[in-house]
Design an enzyme around this catalytic site. Structure first.
Site, PDB file in Angstrom:
ATOM      1  N   GLU A 172       0.860  -1.186   0.000  1.00 28.02           N
ATOM      2  CA  GLU A 172       0.000   0.000   0.000  1.00 28.02           C
ATOM      3  C   GLU A 172       0.895   1.235   0.000  1.00 28.02           C
ATOM      4  O   GLU A 172       1.778   1.375   0.843  1.00 28.02           O
ATOM      5  CB  GLU A 172      -0.911  -0.023   1.235  1.00 28.02           C
ATOM      6  N   GLU A 296     -10.847   4.816   8.432  1.00 31.45           N
ATOM      7  CA  GLU A 296     -10.921   4.427   7.018  1.00 31.45           C
ATOM      8  C   GLU A 296     -11.415   2.997   6.854  1.00 31.45           C
ATOM      9  O   GLU A 296     -10.843   2.190   6.128  1.00 31.45           O
ATOM     10  CB  GLU A 296      -9.547   4.622   6.358  1.00 31.45           C
ATOM     11  N   ARG A 329      -2.440   3.776  16.835  1.00 28.14           N
ATOM     12  CA  ARG A 329      -2.396   4.971  15.985  1.00 28.14           C
ATOM     13  C   ARG A 329      -3.510   5.960  16.321  1.00 28.14           C
ATOM     14  O   ARG A 329      -4.652   5.568  16.595  1.00 28.14           O
ATOM     15  CB  ARG A 329      -2.474   4.577  14.514  1.00 28.14           C
ATOM     16  N   LYS A 365       0.602  10.873  13.481  1.00 31.38           N
ATOM     17  CA  LYS A 365       1.226  11.365  12.246  1.00 31.38           C
ATOM     18  C   LYS A 365       1.754  12.777  12.466  1.00 31.38           C
ATOM     19  O   LYS A 365       1.234  13.510  13.300  1.00 31.38           O
ATOM     20  CB  LYS A 365       0.207  11.382  11.104  1.00 31.38           C
ATOM     21  N   ASP A 370      -2.918  14.446   6.799  1.00 34.16           N
ATOM     22  CA  ASP A 370      -2.475  13.161   6.287  1.00 34.16           C
ATOM     23  C   ASP A 370      -1.232  13.275   5.417  1.00 34.16           C
ATOM     24  O   ASP A 370      -1.334  13.209   4.189  1.00 34.16           O
ATOM     25  CB  ASP A 370      -3.630  12.545   5.471  1.00 34.16           C
ATOM     26  N   GLU A 392       4.912   9.523  13.765  1.00 35.20           N
ATOM     27  CA  GLU A 392       4.849   8.712  12.547  1.00 35.20           C
ATOM     28  C   GLU A 392       5.095   9.623  11.349  1.00 35.20           C
ATOM     29  O   GLU A 392       4.313  10.528  11.079  1.00 35.20           O
ATOM     30  CB  GLU A 392       3.481   8.019  12.412  1.00 35.20           C
ATOM     31  N   GLU A 398       3.724   9.106  -0.912  1.00 37.03           N
ATOM     32  CA  GLU A 398       2.340   9.028  -1.378  1.00 37.03           C
ATOM     33  C   GLU A 398       1.842  10.375  -1.900  1.00 37.03           C
ATOM     34  O   GLU A 398       1.176  10.436  -2.928  1.00 37.03           O
ATOM     35  CB  GLU A 398       1.445   8.553  -0.219  1.00 37.03           C
TER      36      GLU A 398
HETATM   37  C1  BDP Z   1      -3.481   7.434   4.044  1.00 34.75           C
HETATM   38  C2  BDP Z   1      -3.231   6.452   2.939  1.00 34.75           C
HETATM   39  C3  BDP Z   1      -3.799   5.086   3.247  1.00 34.75           C
HETATM   40  C4  BDP Z   1      -3.308   4.639   4.615  1.00 34.75           C
HETATM   41  C5  BDP Z   1      -3.637   5.673   5.647  1.00 34.75           C
HETATM   42  C6  BDP Z   1      -3.103   5.331   7.014  1.00 34.75           C
HETATM   43  O1  BDP Z   1      -3.821   6.944   1.749  1.00 34.75           O
HETATM   44  O2  BDP Z   1      -3.393   4.208   2.240  1.00 34.75           O
HETATM   45  O3  BDP Z   1      -3.876   3.422   4.947  1.00 34.75           O
HETATM   46  O4  BDP Z   1      -3.049   6.904   5.280  1.00 34.75           O
HETATM   47  O5  BDP Z   1      -2.111   5.929   7.410  1.00 34.75           O
HETATM   48  O6  BDP Z   1      -2.726   8.578   3.802  1.00 34.75           O
HETATM   49  O7  BDP Z   1      -3.679   4.506   7.697  1.00 34.75           O
END
Ligand code: BDP
Length: 705
Positions: A172, A296, A329, A365, A370, A392, A398
């Site tokens: 991913e 998500e 997280r 994060k 993001d 993180e 990405e």
């Molecule tokens: C997002 C990404 C996704 C990840 C998510 C995460 O698009 O693929 O699963 O972060 O950190 O930015 O869980």
């Protein structure tokens, strides 16, 4: 004259140009040291190592490799008049041991010189391994070691790569091929690449790896996969690297046959306890779990009306008897929560401060949205004094052009780490949250989402190896400077020649800002294409989740653009300390790099430069494009210093980047231009196509999803 000099340089370096270097050796090139000084030649000639075991064998192997690479010789092992002594503090001669620094802990080391000898000492063989790598780096970089020497103690305990690798070997957000874990061949085949991976990590102080995707598959916790994970753990152990796994919250149902995964249910708790026990039978030094829950689409405690702490604590209790930790997280947000996404994690976690078990660390994060090209630091940093928080970072790019766009990320990481949270007054930098000193955290950590794959050079772009390297260095010491990281990396990976180092360093250090310029300047964020995030997509709107669209973030209309996060808007600003609320909330004082992150402004808003906002935005995009083009020239001028293979590879990526910088500029300016209704200012090149053209670009099968 200049041409003549280049000709001579080219002639001298001609043999280099012929060698093929695929980059596999990373920053451990151990390339020949021309005109070595005496100490360099000497140091590896006669070596005395105190100690034995797997890690000591690795140290010897490393000395062999380096010596043969540097000088085409092998070290001689002797206890007589050795030039280099490597040994545990309590094993080397006492007159030397007394000179070894105190407080090295389990992982620190001390390298110093004494009467013509170099001594590397530590309290553990892992410390010796770190010290050996450092010594070899000094030799390659031609930096001598004096009597006082180098004392290094990691400032962060858990320095962990997070692989978002799936069991089917897709990655991913991975852009450098497939997962390096060949699950199908494990456990019987231990690929050399696993060893080389562990070695590379150890050389920069990384001591943990979470080998599976945070969007987790429960199957990894079944015996079939645990046996495979255990084989990896065995391979990594002598390098001081622990294995962690991602735990899918619904595992008790998916692989355990239970009807619920409710964290307060005794059967569920028991299931996790037994699962932990089973994992430790396979991997006696298993590090613990990384968990993405309630985010998500991932299952989590919310499914049962429980808190994040209840979820984390259940797993922590299961791991506690074995010394494992839970990295829970904070990336928790939902399209059903009406609040600005920026605020959600803070709102959820701050009330839980102090309620997590001692072996939980909350993984946050760097920013609240993001992994955008630039974000202000996450407001959680500083806001949970009673709960250890770890950083993180995303190493894989990405949101930064994937693997073809050169972006050296150390300056981005450093910017966040050096930012002052002001929570305990001035001087409360994020780095102090991460090293634990601000709140006296008992555990500390930093995670980096890996950019590693099966590409021969590991990271796609040769320069993205530097981001893996930089992560390791900053995890070891969050106060490390980007400039030093770049300088060392260039010398280790390419050359110590100042005529090469200086321009490359400049190119690297500017590269993050350059990408911000042509993607998301002045605080603009989240305007990339839908889902795969490759290329511009400011027009992305609609669909199931507003918080996954661009229009949610840029709010462009004829009135202007930007996200109002002041008290007039979402008031996300109130999650920061008073000083920052005032500083960032005020148009006079907010740094322009965060302008549209916190403010919605009209197109004719007057910037500090005197330009109106629209023109300033356009100039940033243009500048980014120009810098990307300039990098091609810089690289071309240095072709004589780089082997053909890496030279051509990087050149072709730099060209892609310059083209795509134009793509970004043209698409974004055309899109926002519909609202500003203003012409492009002089100096900004007109777009090559119309907006429709850019909106119709459809890259099929972009990797990473
Ligand atoms: C997002 C990404 C996704 C990840 C998510 C995460 O698009 O693929 O699963 O972060 O950190 O930015 O869980």
């Amino acid at each position: 004259m200049k041409n003549l000099t280049s000709l001579i340089v080219a002639f001298l370096l001609f043999p280099l140009m012929l060698t093929a270097n695929d980059g596999y050796k990373l920053w451990l090139q151990y390339y020949p040291i021309e005109s070595a000084q005496n100490w360099q030649k000497n140091v590896l000639s006669k070596v005395n190592i105190y100690g034995e075991g797997e890690t000591i064998k690795i140290i010897k192997n490393e000395l062999e490799l380096a010596s043969s690479g540097f000088f085409n010789t092998s070290p001689r092992y002797t206890d007589l008049s050795s030039s280099l002594i490597i040994g545990l503090k309590n094993e080397i001669p006492s007159n030397l041991a007394t000179r070894v620094a105190d407080g090295l802990g389990e992982e620190g080391y001390h390298i110093f010189s004494s009467e013509g000898q170099i001594i590397v000492s530590a309290n553990s063989s892992k410390g010796l391994l770190y010290g050996t790598f450092r010594l070899l780096q000094q030799v390659q970089m031609q930096e001598a070691i004096d009597e006082e020497g180098i004392v290094e103690i990691p400032q962060v305990k858990h320095r962990i790569l997070n692989h978002w690798d799936n069991l089917n070997r897709t990655v991913e957000r991975g852009y450098s091929g497939f997962s390096i874990w060949n699950w199908h061949r494990l456990p019987r085949h231990i690929d050399q690449q696993y060893i080389d991976y562990a070695r590379a990590n150890a050389s920069i102080g990384i001591n943990g790896t979470s080998i599976t995707n945070v969007n987790a598959n429960a199957l990894v916790l079944t015996p079939y996969y645990l046996e495979k994970a255990a084989a990896l753990a065995d391979a990594f152990r002598p390098y001081g690297i622990k294995v962690y796994l991602t735990a899918r919250f619904s595992s008790p149902m998916e692989i355990g046959g239970l009807e619920t995964a409710d964290p307060v249910n005794p059967e569920v708790q028991q299931w996790w306890k037994e699962k932990a026990e089973e994992i430790y039978e396979y991997i006696p030094d298993f590090g613990g779990f990384v968990v993405k829950a309630d985010s998500e689409g991932q299952p989590g405690p919310h499914n049962y009306g429980r808190t994040q702490a209840e979820g984390a604590n259940m797993l922590a209790d299961a791991l506690q008897p074995f010394g494992g930790i839970v990295m829970w997280r904070a990336f928790v947000y939902s399209e059903h929560t009406p609040d600005d996404r920026h605020k959600q994690a803070f709102n959820e976690f701050v009330p839980l401060d102090g309620t997590f078990r001692d072996n939980v660390i909350v993984q946050v994060k760097n920013g609240a949205i993001d992994f955008q090209p630039r974000e202000p630091f996450h407001p959680l940093f500083g806001a949970m004094p009673k709960t250890p928080l770890m950083m993180e970072f995303q190493i894989t790019q990405e949101y930064l052009g994937h693997d073809t766009h050169l972006a050296f990320l150390a300056p981005m990481y450093e910017e966040v780490l050096k930012e002052d949270t002001f929570v305990n007054g001035k001087g409360s930098e994020v780095a102090k949250v991460i090293d634990g000193s601000l709140h006296d955290y008992p555990i500390t950590g930093m995670a980096g989402v890996a950019n590693i794959g099966t590409d021969r050079n590991w990271t796609g772009h040769h320069f993205h190896q530097a981001n893996w390297y930089a992560f390791g260095k900053l995890a070891w010491n969050p106060w490390e400077k980007s400039e030093k990281i770049a300088d060392d990396w260039i010398k280790l990976t390419y050359s110590t020649d100042p005529d090469f180092v200086a321009p490359i360093k400049k190119m690297m250090l500017q590269s993050h800002e350059m990408v911000v310029n042509y993607m998301t300047p002045l605080g603009i964020h989240h305007i990339m294409a839908r889902s795969h995030h490759y290329g511009p997509g400011p027009w992305v709107t609609g669909g199931g989740r507003a918080d996954w669209t661009s229009t949610y973030y840029h709010n462009a209309s004829e009135q202007g653009m930007g996200f109002d996060r002041t008290a007039n808007g979402s008031n996300a600003l109130e999650q920061y300390a008073q000083e920052l609320q005032e500083n960032w909330g005020n148009l006079e004082t907010v740094p322009e790099k965060f302008l549209l992150w916190f403010h919605h402004l009209p197109w004719d808003y007057k910037m500090k430069s005197g330009n109106i906002l629209w023109d300033e935005i356009a100039f940033h995009y243009q500048k980014g494009v120009e810098e990307a083009r300039e990098n091609i020239n810089t690289w071309n001028n240095l072709s004589a210093y780089v082997d053909r293979y890496r030279y051509e590879h990087v050149l072709s990526f730099l060209k892609i980047q310059a083209e795509e910088a134009e793509w970004w500029r043209d698409a974004v300016l055309l899109y926002f231009g519909q609202f500003s209704n203003l012409p492009l200012p002089e100096g900004v090149e007109p777009p090559k196509h119309d907006l429709e053209y850019y909106m119709n670009i459809d890259h099929k099968f972009v990797p990473g999803i």
